[in-house]
Design a protein around this motif. Sequence first.
Motif, PDB file in Angstrom:
ATOM      1  N   ASP A  82      -1.787  20.003  -2.440  1.00 33.73           N
ATOM      2  CA  ASP A  82      -1.601  19.915  -0.986  1.00 33.73           C
ATOM      3  C   ASP A  82      -0.151  19.583  -0.627  1.00 33.73           C
TER       4      ASP A  82
ATOM      5  N   HIS B 221      -7.764  13.064  -3.335  1.00 37.31           N
ATOM      6  CA  HIS B 221      -8.654  13.374  -2.212  1.00 37.31           C
ATOM      7  C   HIS B 221      -9.944  14.036  -2.710  1.00 37.31           C
TER       8      HIS B 221
ATOM      9  N   HIS C 276       2.348  13.954   0.461  1.00 37.54           N
ATOM     10  CA  HIS C 276       0.961  14.071   0.936  1.00 37.54           C
ATOM     11  C   HIS C 276       0.177  12.836   0.493  1.00 37.54           C
TER      12      HIS C 276
ATOM     13  N   HIS D  33     -10.632  17.532  -3.841  1.00 41.34           N
ATOM     14  CA  HIS D  33      -9.912  17.948  -5.051  1.00 41.34           C
ATOM     15  C   HIS D  33     -10.526  17.370  -6.330  1.00 41.34           C
TER      16      HIS D  33
ATOM     17  N   HIS E  37      -4.243  15.271  -7.022  1.00 39.90           N
ATOM     18  CA  HIS E  37      -4.264  14.027  -6.254  1.00 39.90           C
ATOM     19  C   HIS E  37      -5.705  13.626  -5.992  1.00 39.90           C
TER      20      HIS E  37
HETATM   21 ZN   LIG Z   1      -5.215  16.208  -0.006  1.00 40.30          ZN
END
Ligand SMILES: [Zn+2]
Length: 259
Positions: free
Chosen positions: A139, A61, A121, A64, A59
């Motif tokens: 996550d 974020h 998430h 990451h 994902h």
């Molecule tokens: Zn995250």
Amino acid sequence: MHDTSASLAISALPAFSDNYLWLIHCGQHALVVDPGDAEVVEQALQAHQLQLVGILLTHHHSDHVGGAAVLQQHWQCPVYAPYSDLPVYRALQASRVQQGDQIYFSHFGTLTIDVLSLPGHTLDHIAYYLNRQHLFSGDVLFGAGCGRLFEGTPSQMHASLQQIAALPTTTLIYPAHEYTAHNIAFAQTVDPDNPELQQRAQDAAALRARERPTLPTTLALELATNPFLRCEALSHLPAFLNWPTLDVFTELRARRNQF
Ligand SMILES: [Zn+2]
């Protein structure tokens, strides 16, 4: 961590305060899942004389994806990312993957990676299921816990966790954060009479006292101790009085946000 037998090995690279960047290696070739910090990955590659041949993103974020561009530039390797039109994925010219897709790497022989779409998430969150044995859950699922709902609904996250719960119980799960001990402390507030949870609290504390990861975990252990996978069982406790399982999940997630 050094692998001389050309068999598959998976290593946790600690980064930031509590992230793990997962390095999958076979012979001299490596894949990395969610490289938030390029330097951490480069040091591991150099120390073990590995070549990076692929980057897998769960994902968007920054903890990451933050190191993906630098690593891609250095290694000229393919990047896989969720099927959403975000600038970060466009800049990486990532191959977009979703539920049902399968990824292969020529350096890894018969290794296969199935993609699971697990919204909650974030809306576009995916997980990578290596050889139908090792699940890189980003996550979504943590040791004894689950991710916060930044973009999705409780219903979406609950369904995503149910999809994980339906995998073989021997599945090894590799979450992206070391949150297990705090999650266990929360779990004990809602599931206080669970002996397997009490045992896990001792096991996790012993590992953390030696600064060892509590991960990977197994689906069997999560089914026995993770309250977010135990909504049905918890709904029969006096505290929840036969609530629908989604209501139990929503209440647990709200309480965990305050814990
Ligand atoms: Zn995250």
